[in-house]
Design a protein around this motif. Structure first.
Motif, mmCIF file in Angstrom:
data_model
loop_
_atom_site.group_PDB
_atom_site.id
_atom_site.type_symbol
_atom_site.label_atom_id
_atom_site.label_comp_id
_atom_site.label_asym_id
_atom_site.label_seq_id
_atom_site.Cartn_x
_atom_site.Cartn_y
_atom_site.Cartn_z
ATOM 1 N N ALA A 351 -24.268 -9.139 -2.234
ATOM 2 C CA ALA A 351 -25.494 -8.945 -1.462
ATOM 3 C C ALA A 351 -25.185 -8.410 -0.063
ATOM 4 N N LYS A 352 -24.175 -8.968 0.582
ATOM 5 C CA LYS A 352 -23.805 -8.508 1.922
ATOM 6 C C LYS A 352 -23.350 -7.055 1.887
ATOM 7 N N TRP A 353 -22.522 -6.721 0.905
ATOM 8 C CA TRP A 353 -22.018 -5.351 0.766
ATOM 9 C C TRP A 353 -23.156 -4.373 0.474
ATOM 10 N N ALA A 354 -24.032 -4.726 -0.445
ATOM 11 C CA ALA A 354 -25.115 -3.828 -0.841
ATOM 12 C C ALA A 354 -26.108 -3.617 0.298
ATOM 13 N N MET A 355 -26.432 -4.689 1.026
ATOM 14 C CA MET A 355 -27.379 -4.553 2.129
ATOM 15 C C MET A 355 -26.801 -3.710 3.267
ATOM 16 N N LYS A 356 -25.510 -3.799 3.487
ATOM 17 C CA LYS A 356 -24.891 -2.957 4.512
ATOM 18 C C LYS A 356 -24.954 -1.492 4.104
ATOM 19 N N LYS A 357 -24.673 -1.213 2.849
ATOM 20 C CA LYS A 357 -24.770 0.156 2.353
ATOM 21 C C LYS A 357 -26.206 0.666 2.474
ATOM 22 N N PHE A 358 -27.149 -0.180 2.157
ATOM 23 C CA PHE A 358 -28.562 0.177 2.264
ATOM 24 C C PHE A 358 -28.919 0.522 3.700
ATOM 25 N N MET A 359 -28.451 -0.307 4.646
ATOM 26 C CA MET A 359 -28.716 -0.065 6.061
ATOM 27 C C MET A 359 -28.078 1.221 6.562
ATOM 28 N N ASP A 360 -26.950 1.580 5.976
ATOM 29 C CA ASP A 360 -26.239 2.798 6.387
ATOM 30 C C ASP A 360 -26.766 4.045 5.683
ATOM 31 N N GLY A 361 -27.834 3.887 4.881
ATOM 32 C CA GLY A 361 -28.392 5.032 4.175
ATOM 33 C C GLY A 361 -27.561 5.464 2.988
ATOM 34 N N GLU A 362 -26.761 4.548 2.448
ATOM 35 C CA GLU A 362 -25.866 4.888 1.339
ATOM 36 C C GLU A 362 -26.145 4.016 0.113
ATOM 37 N N ALA A 363 -27.418 3.687 -0.096
ATOM 38 C CA ALA A 363 -27.781 2.774 -1.180
ATOM 39 C C ALA A 363 -27.402 3.311 -2.550
ATOM 40 N N LEU A 364 -27.451 4.621 -2.715
ATOM 41 C CA LEU A 364 -27.127 5.195 -4.025
ATOM 42 C C LEU A 364 -25.691 4.888 -4.447
ATOM 43 N N GLU A 365 -24.833 4.626 -3.482
ATOM 44 C CA GLU A 365 -23.435 4.331 -3.801
ATOM 45 C C GLU A 365 -23.266 2.983 -4.495
ATOM 46 N N VAL A 366 -24.235 2.087 -4.326
ATOM 47 C CA VAL A 366 -24.110 0.765 -4.931
ATOM 48 C C VAL A 366 -24.977 0.613 -6.178
ATOM 49 N N MET A 367 -25.698 1.648 -6.539
ATOM 50 C CA MET A 367 -26.515 1.570 -7.754
ATOM 51 C C MET A 367 -25.624 1.382 -8.972
ATOM 52 N N ASP A 368 -26.079 0.546 -9.892
ATOM 53 C CA ASP A 368 -25.359 0.326 -11.151
ATOM 54 C C ASP A 368 -25.037 1.684 -11.777
ATOM 55 N N PRO A 369 -23.762 1.996 -12.019
ATOM 56 C CA PRO A 369 -23.394 3.294 -12.589
ATOM 57 C C PRO A 369 -24.025 3.549 -13.953
ATOM 58 N N ASN A 370 -24.536 2.498 -14.601
ATOM 59 C CA ASN A 370 -25.208 2.689 -15.884
ATOM 60 C C ASN A 370 -26.619 3.249 -15.734
ATOM 61 N N LEU A 371 -27.147 3.232 -14.502
ATOM 62 C CA LEU A 371 -28.501 3.724 -14.267
ATOM 63 C C LEU A 371 -28.488 5.204 -13.895
ATOM 64 N N GLU A 372 -29.490 5.903 -14.382
ATOM 65 C CA GLU A 372 -29.625 7.330 -14.064
ATOM 66 C C GLU A 372 -30.137 7.489 -12.647
ATOM 67 N N LYS A 373 -29.579 8.419 -11.912
ATOM 68 C CA LYS A 373 -30.048 8.716 -10.563
ATOM 69 C C LYS A 373 -31.098 9.815 -10.647
ATOM 70 N N ASN A 374 -32.347 9.453 -10.433
ATOM 71 C CA ASN A 374 -33.438 10.416 -10.375
ATOM 72 C C ASN A 374 -34.424 9.955 -9.319
ATOM 73 N N ASP A 375 -35.457 10.749 -9.062
ATOM 74 C CA ASP A 375 -36.384 10.426 -7.978
ATOM 75 C C ASP A 375 -37.032 9.061 -8.159
ATOM 76 N N ALA A 376 -37.462 8.751 -9.385
ATOM 77 C CA ALA A 376 -38.150 7.485 -9.630
ATOM 78 C C ALA A 376 -37.213 6.300 -9.446
ATOM 79 N N ASN A 377 -36.016 6.377 -10.022
ATOM 80 C CA ASN A 377 -35.055 5.282 -9.905
ATOM 81 C C ASN A 377 -34.581 5.094 -8.474
ATOM 82 N N ASN A 378 -34.328 6.210 -7.794
ATOM 83 C CA ASN A 378 -33.878 6.125 -6.403
ATOM 84 C C ASN A 378 -34.945 5.479 -5.522
ATOM 85 N N PHE A 379 -36.191 5.870 -5.766
ATOM 86 C CA PHE A 379 -37.301 5.299 -5.002
ATOM 87 C C PHE A 379 -37.421 3.795 -5.259
ATOM 88 N N ALA A 380 -37.372 3.418 -6.528
ATOM 89 C CA ALA A 380 -37.519 2.007 -6.886
ATOM 90 C C ALA A 380 -36.397 1.166 -6.310
#
Length: 444
Positions: A351-380
């Motif tokens: 949680a600490k690692w993911a929230m820091k990435k989120f704050m740094d504008g790098e949330a996509l880097e912590v997304m589960d690699p099994n999930l597809e990166k698209n506009d809807a998923n990124n937004f959610a």
């Protein structure tokens, strides 16, 4: 140590990977959330929230002295009046009466609870028949305090039968058993595992609950069932869990704090509907008509999900479940366990690692690699991380209540569906455009 009452939390991993940490003893666009904001005001607000959140982790693992108000579980009844200096309110007007009933046939013989009048009343012989004398072939879970078996009643109903280990049945286990039975007798919700009954006979302690056939959330995040949970499914699971906790906090005869919300306690049906299980650590919250703000009690829960304020002060509130829910949201989006001991130091507390990435504008880097990166998923994911950040606040007063979490997730589901529905149409338009151009080239 894992409680015996967790139905499927201790299934043997087929992949041989790490298990969920054991319990402690006794939006119109994704860009505002996934990229660095140009708004100084927004950055200031979110950074303040993050600063508050990160302070929790240092305290979370710092030894503390036991407060004077500490009461040992063995010396207190988990379901008696709140012992924090305030009295319980007696006004029950407007509350839904419990539909469940208890029947006693002897203090040390058999005690039965039924879901409704006319339900099956269990005897030890019926339990033995349902489990084929506790056959090892029917074992579906193993915890620190006991074993879970899949059973079949005489009417064909499949159930999960949770049996405590006789050799370690003691005062603590007895309190957990009574807690779960009393809690299950008060609740009835489609996102909570249903209780069919329990048996207390000499040295046997058995609870019979609904059998949920599709394993638990942690298994699905680990892809143990050979299918990847889509982000849409994860969002629905989050909503189901939020509904269940909201019901416990708001709509029961007396507010209930679950105290052990985690992925291995979230069971999934074949249609991926979530049901919250394991009420061994559940505790009554202060009465709604009482002026009490918390319950002073021994710390119980699971490492990685524990509210740091509760850990430091021994003051339990419904916001402790909110904190655990925030951890669960991060787990859903990253696929990682709350504590990853084999990761690099900065990534061990997910949680600490993911929230820091989120704050740094790098949330996509912590997304589960099994999930597809698209506009809807990124937004959610951005919206879910935003909610998680609020739930993980160091101070309970800054966290939303579970009803607010439900509302936020409802709104997100609506927006997510709208964005998702536009993606196939865009692709179809592109395909039509390309086909038309190809046809023109062919005719030329």
């Amino acid at each position: 140590m894992s409680s015996w009452s967790s139905p499927y939390s201790s299934r043997t991993s087929r992949s041989g990977g790490l298990r969920t940490p054991e319990r402690l003893p006794n939006y119109s666009s994704p860009s505002p959330f996934l990229q660095k904001s140009t708004s100084r005001r927004r950055n200031t607000v979110v950074k303040d929230a993050f600063t508050t959140f990160t302070g929790a982790f240092t305290k979370c693992f710092t030894p503390t002295s036991e407060p004077k108000t500490f009461k040992d579980l063995g010396d207190s009844d988990e379901f008696k009046a709140i012992s924090d200096g305030s009295s319980r309110g007696g006004n029950m007007a407007g509350r839904r009466p419990s539909r469940r009933s208890f029947q006693t046939t002897g203090s040390n013989e058999q005690i039965m609870c039924t879901v409704e009048p006319g339900s099956v009343k269990f005897s030890l012989n019926e339990i033995l028949k349902a489990t084929k004398n506790f056959s090892s072939s029917l074992k579906i879970g193993q915890g620190g305090f006991g074993t879970v078996y899949k059973g079949q009643l005489t009417d064909g109903t499949f159930v999960a039968i949770k049996r405590a280990k006789k050799i370690i049945y003691d005062r603590q286990l007895g309190a957990e058993f009574e807690n779960e039975v009393k809690t299950l007798s008060q609740i009835e919700h489609h996102n909570l595992v249903k209780c069919f009954g329990f048996l207390k006979h000499e040295d046997e302690r058995i609870i019979v609950v609904e059998y949920v056939s599709n394993g638990n959330l942690r298994e699905h995040l680990d892809c143990m069932h050979m299918e990847i949970l889509s982000l849409a499914s994860r969002l629905e699971i989050a909503i189901d869990v939020a509904h269940a906790i909201t019901y416990l906090h708001t709509y029961t005869d007396h507010p209930i704090i679950h105290r052990d919300i985690k992925s291995s306690n979230i069971l999934l049906t074949e249609k991926l509907r979530a049901k919250v299980a394991d009420f061994g650590f559940a505790r009554l919250a202060p009465d709604r008509n009482s002026s009490a703000t918390h319950v002073s009690t021994q710390v119980k829960g699971t490492a990685g999900y524990l509210d740091p304020e509760y850990l430091m002060t021994y003051q339990l509130t419904d916001k402790s479940d909110v904190y655990s829910f925030g951890v669960l949201l991060v787990e859903l989006m990253t696929g990682r366990r709350p504590i990853e001991a084999k990761k690099r130091k900065e990534e061990r507390i997910t949680a600490k690692w993911a929230m820091k990435k989120f704050m740094d504008g790098e949330a996509l880097e912590v997304m589960d690699p099994n999930l597809e990166k698209n506009d809807a998923n990124n937004f959610a994911m951005g919206k879910i991380f935003e909610l998680a950040l609020r739930c993980l606040g160091n101070n309970r007063r800054t966290r939303p209540n579970m009803q607010r979490c439900v509302e936020a997730l409802w709104n997100l589901r609506k927006d997510y569906k709208e964005i998702s529905s536009s993606i196939p149409q865009i692709r179809e338009d592109e395909d039509d455009y390309n086909n038309n151009n190809n046809n023109k080239d062919y005719k030329a």
